[in-house]
Write a protein that holds these residues in place. Structure first.
Motif, short mmCIF file in Angstrom:
data_model
loop_
_atom_site.label_atom_id
_atom_site.label_comp_id
_atom_site.label_asym_id
_atom_site.label_seq_id
_atom_site.Cartn_x
_atom_site.Cartn_y
_atom_site.Cartn_z
N PRO A 100 0.86 -1.19 0.00
CA PRO A 100 0.00 0.00 0.00
C PRO A 100 0.89 1.24 0.00
CG PRO A 100 -0.64 -1.53 1.73
CD PRO A 100 0.66 -2.03 1.18
N THR A 101 0.39 2.35 -0.44
CA THR A 101 1.21 3.55 -0.56
C THR A 101 1.95 3.81 0.75
OG1 THR A 101 -0.37 4.50 -2.11
CG2 THR A 101 1.21 6.01 -1.08
N PRO A 102 3.29 3.69 0.74
CA PRO A 102 4.03 3.88 1.99
C PRO A 102 4.06 5.34 2.42
CG PRO A 102 5.53 3.41 0.19
CD PRO A 102 4.16 3.35 -0.39
N ASP A 103 4.25 5.55 3.71
CA ASP A 103 4.45 6.90 4.22
C ASP A 103 5.86 7.40 3.90
OD1 ASP A 103 1.86 7.32 5.72
OD2 ASP A 103 2.57 5.48 6.67
N PHE A 104 6.79 6.44 3.79
CA PHE A 104 8.18 6.81 3.49
C PHE A 104 8.82 5.66 2.74
CE2 PHE A 104 12.72 6.69 4.91
CZ PHE A 104 13.14 7.83 4.23
N ILE A 105 9.54 5.97 1.66
CA ILE A 105 10.28 4.97 0.91
C ILE A 105 11.76 5.17 1.19
CG2 ILE A 105 10.88 4.10 -1.38
CD1 ILE A 105 8.15 5.04 -2.36
N PRO A 118 24.89 -0.37 -2.02
CA PRO A 118 24.07 -0.11 -3.20
C PRO A 118 22.58 -0.37 -2.99
CG PRO A 118 25.11 -2.24 -3.41
CD PRO A 118 25.63 -1.65 -2.14
N SER A 119 22.21 -0.89 -1.83
CA SER A 119 20.82 -1.27 -1.59
C SER A 119 19.91 -0.05 -1.57
CB SER A 119 20.69 -2.02 -0.27
OG SER A 119 19.36 -2.40 -0.01
N VAL A 120 18.74 -0.21 -2.14
CA VAL A 120 17.69 0.82 -2.04
C VAL A 120 16.74 0.37 -0.93
CG1 VAL A 120 15.84 2.03 -3.23
CG2 VAL A 120 17.90 1.35 -4.49
N GLY A 121 16.96 0.89 0.25
CA GLY A 121 16.26 0.41 1.44
C GLY A 121 17.02 -0.75 2.07
N ILE A 122 16.68 -1.06 3.30
CA ILE A 122 17.35 -2.13 4.03
C ILE A 122 16.76 -3.48 3.63
CG2 ILE A 122 17.67 -3.14 6.33
CD1 ILE A 122 17.72 -0.27 7.43
#
Length: 205
Positions: A100-105, A118-122
Motif C-alpha cells: 500500500p502507498t508507503p508513508d516513506f520509501i 548499493p541497496s535501495v532500502g534495508i
C-alpha cells in the motif's frame, strides 16, 4: 505462510513505557521467491496517549548475531495516538504486489564502516535479525545504548532484544492453542492482527 501476531507491539509497550513511537511490525520476505509482496517493510506506531514526534532519527539494522552494520535516516515524523507509519524497504526482486502507498520509501542506506551500500532500502532477513529506532545516526551497540528509542530482536537466533524474550511469547502462543480457557487478556495479545491498509501479508514478525 507465517501468521502475524501482536507480539512485537506488546513487547514494545512493556519494555519502553516512555517510548511512544515503537516498531510494531517487521516484514522480511519482500521480493523473495514465492512471496506476494515486492518489498520488505517496517511499521512504526504511536502507542502513547498523546501526539509524539521523531526528529533526526534513524532506522538501524543488524544480522541476528552480529553488530549493527547499516542505517537510513528517517524524516521528521509526528504521529497521533494509535497512528501507524509504513516504511518501504528493499526488495528481493520478486513478488507480484506493491505495498500500500508507503508513508516513506527508504532509498539511501549507509554502512557504518564507510563502505558503499548499493541497496535501495534495508534488506531485512526473514527468519532472525535486529532493528532499532535510534534518535541519531550513532551506531547502536545494544538494547541499552543511550540513543535507542525502540529495539527489536526477532527470531530465535537474535542475540539481543529488549523486554520479554520473543521465545517466551511464542510459548504463550502455543499455550493458548493447548488451553483455550486462558484469560481473555492473553488471548487479545496473541490474536492475529488485521494487516494495515487491508492487505494480506505473510512472513511477518
Amino acid at each position: 505462510m507465517r501468521k502475524i501476531f501482536t507480539l512485537i507491539g506488546f513487547v514494545s509497550i512493556i519494555a519502553f513505557a516512555n517510548a511512544q513511537i515503537v516498531i510494531s511490525e517487521i516484514y522480511g520476505g519482500g521480493g523473495n521467491s514465492g512471496s506476494t509482496l515486492k518489498n520488505d517493510y517496517v511499521v512504526l506506531k504511536n502507542i502513547g496517549s498523546a501526539t509524539a514526534s521523531l526528529t533526526g532519527a534513524t532506522l538501524q539494522y543488524a544480522p541476528a548475531a552480529g553488530t549493527f552494520t547499516q542505517y537510513h535516516t528517517l524524516p521528521n515524523i509526528t504521529l497521533n495516538p494509535g497512528q501507524t507509519y509504513l516504511i518501504q524497504e528493499a526488495t528481493g526482486g520478486g513478488g507480484t504486489v506493491d505495498l500500500p502507498t508507503p508513508d516513506f520509501i527508504a532509498t539511501t542506506v549507509v554502512n557504518f564502516d564507510g563502505s558503499p551500500n548499493p541497496s535501495v532500502g534495508i534488506g531485512i532477513a526473514v527468519t532472525s535479525g535486529k532493528i532499532v529506532i535510534a534518535n541519531n545516526n550513532v551506531q547502536v551497540t545494544g538494547s541499552t545504548s543511550p540513543n535507542v528509542v525502540d529495539f527489536v530482536g526477532y527470531g530465535s537466533a537474535a542475540n539481543q532484544y529488549e523486554g520479554i524474550d520473543r521465545l517466551l511469547l511464542l510459548q504463550l502462543q502455543r499455550l493458548l492453542k493447548e488451553f483455550p480457557g486462558i484469560p481473555i487478556i492473553i488471548q487479545l495479545i496473541l490474536q492475529p492482527v488485521l494487516p494495515i491498509r487491508s492487505i494480506l501479508r505473510e512472513g511477518h514478525w
